[in-house]
Design a protein around this motif. Structure first.
Motif, PDB file in Angstrom:
ATOM      1  N   THR A 101     -65.379  51.009  82.304  1.00 30.47           N
ATOM      2  CA  THR A 101     -65.809  50.955  80.913  1.00 30.47           C
ATOM      3  C   THR A 101     -67.082  50.145  80.727  1.00 30.47           C
ATOM      4  O   THR A 101     -67.381  49.240  81.512  1.00 30.47           O
ATOM      5  CB  THR A 101     -64.712  50.354  80.026  1.00 30.47           C
ATOM      6  OG1 THR A 101     -64.458  49.008  80.447  1.00 30.47           O
ATOM      7  CG2 THR A 101     -63.427  51.162  80.093  1.00 30.47           C
ATOM      8  N   THR A 131     -61.285  48.193  72.436  1.00 28.80           N
ATOM      9  CA  THR A 131     -60.894  48.644  73.774  1.00 28.80           C
ATOM     10  C   THR A 131     -60.996  50.157  73.825  1.00 28.80           C
ATOM     11  O   THR A 131     -60.558  50.845  72.899  1.00 28.80           O
ATOM     12  CB  THR A 131     -59.451  48.225  74.094  1.00 28.80           C
ATOM     13  OG1 THR A 131     -59.326  46.810  73.987  1.00 28.80           O
ATOM     14  CG2 THR A 131     -59.059  48.666  75.502  1.00 28.80           C
ATOM     15  N   LYS A 136     -67.251  43.442  71.960  1.00 27.84           N
ATOM     16  CA  LYS A 136     -66.514  42.974  73.125  1.00 27.84           C
ATOM     17  C   LYS A 136     -65.442  41.972  72.693  1.00 27.84           C
ATOM     18  O   LYS A 136     -65.699  41.075  71.889  1.00 27.84           O
ATOM     19  CB  LYS A 136     -67.473  42.336  74.116  1.00 27.84           C
ATOM     20  CG  LYS A 136     -66.953  42.224  75.531  1.00 27.84           C
ATOM     21  CD  LYS A 136     -68.084  41.894  76.493  1.00 27.84           C
ATOM     22  CE  LYS A 136     -69.026  43.059  76.682  1.00 27.84           C
ATOM     23  NZ  LYS A 136     -70.093  42.790  77.671  1.00 27.84           N
ATOM     24  N   ILE A 161     -68.714  48.156  77.331  1.00 30.48           N
ATOM     25  CA  ILE A 161     -68.422  47.759  75.955  1.00 30.48           C
ATOM     26  C   ILE A 161     -69.626  47.020  75.393  1.00 30.48           C
ATOM     27  O   ILE A 161     -70.154  46.107  76.033  1.00 30.48           O
ATOM     28  CB  ILE A 161     -67.200  46.820  75.879  1.00 30.48           C
ATOM     29  CG1 ILE A 161     -66.011  47.380  76.649  1.00 30.48           C
ATOM     30  CG2 ILE A 161     -66.832  46.537  74.422  1.00 30.48           C
ATOM     31  CD1 ILE A 161     -65.390  48.589  76.035  1.00 30.48           C
ATOM     32  N   PHE A 212     -60.218  53.654  76.226  1.00 34.99           N
ATOM     33  CA  PHE A 212     -59.529  54.169  77.404  1.00 34.99           C
ATOM     34  C   PHE A 212     -59.383  55.682  77.321  1.00 34.99           C
ATOM     35  O   PHE A 212     -59.334  56.256  76.240  1.00 34.99           O
ATOM     36  CB  PHE A 212     -58.160  53.504  77.596  1.00 34.99           C
ATOM     37  CG  PHE A 212     -57.157  53.771  76.512  1.00 34.99           C
ATOM     38  CD1 PHE A 212     -57.148  53.001  75.353  1.00 34.99           C
ATOM     39  CD2 PHE A 212     -56.210  54.772  76.641  1.00 34.99           C
ATOM     40  CE1 PHE A 212     -56.224  53.230  74.343  1.00 34.99           C
ATOM     41  CE2 PHE A 212     -55.285  55.004  75.639  1.00 34.99           C
ATOM     42  CZ  PHE A 212     -55.300  54.236  74.497  1.00 34.99           C
TER      43      PHE A 212
END
Length: 114
Positions: free
Chosen positions: A57, A68, A64, A59, A70
């Motif tokens: 990932t 999140t 940050k 960010i 995914f």
């Protein structure tokens, strides 16, 4: 060709949470990275986060520790957002990269109010 459909946007109070989902269809086998960008009124589109096919990932510093990203599956990417603030208000766009093309969703509005 890849088609992207976002869902999960809306109005939320500052400090709240939302989860965005992006579902890809079409040539999903060709997708490498999937991610999210956002564009606030009067500002340029900016990267929020992305994830490659291996789960690595990236960010943005602005989110940050609060957001999140995914890959739920080969064709679905989610963005979990916590501790939202008014500066997160923007249209959020799903993005998918193949070897030779970039695809965009139509965008979903997130508005954070005090």
């Amino acid at each position: 060709q890849v088609q992207l459909v976002e869902s999960g946007g809306g109005l939320v109070l500052a400090g709240g949470s939302l989860t965005l989902s992006c579902a890809a269809s079409g040539s999903i086998h060709s997708i490498n990275n999937m991610g999210w960008y956002r564009q606030a009124l009067g500002k340029d589109r900016e990267l929020v986060a992305n994830v490659d096919r291996y789960g690595k990932t990236v960010i943005a510093d602005a989110v940050k520790g609060r957001f999140t990203i995914f890959r739920q599956s080969r064709s679905t990417v989610k963005l979990q957002m916590h501790s939202l603030n008014v500066e997160d208000t923007a249209v959020y766009f799903c993005n998918a990269l193949t070897v030779d093309r970039t695809y965009w969703g139509h965008g979903t509005q997130i508005t954070v109010s005090l």
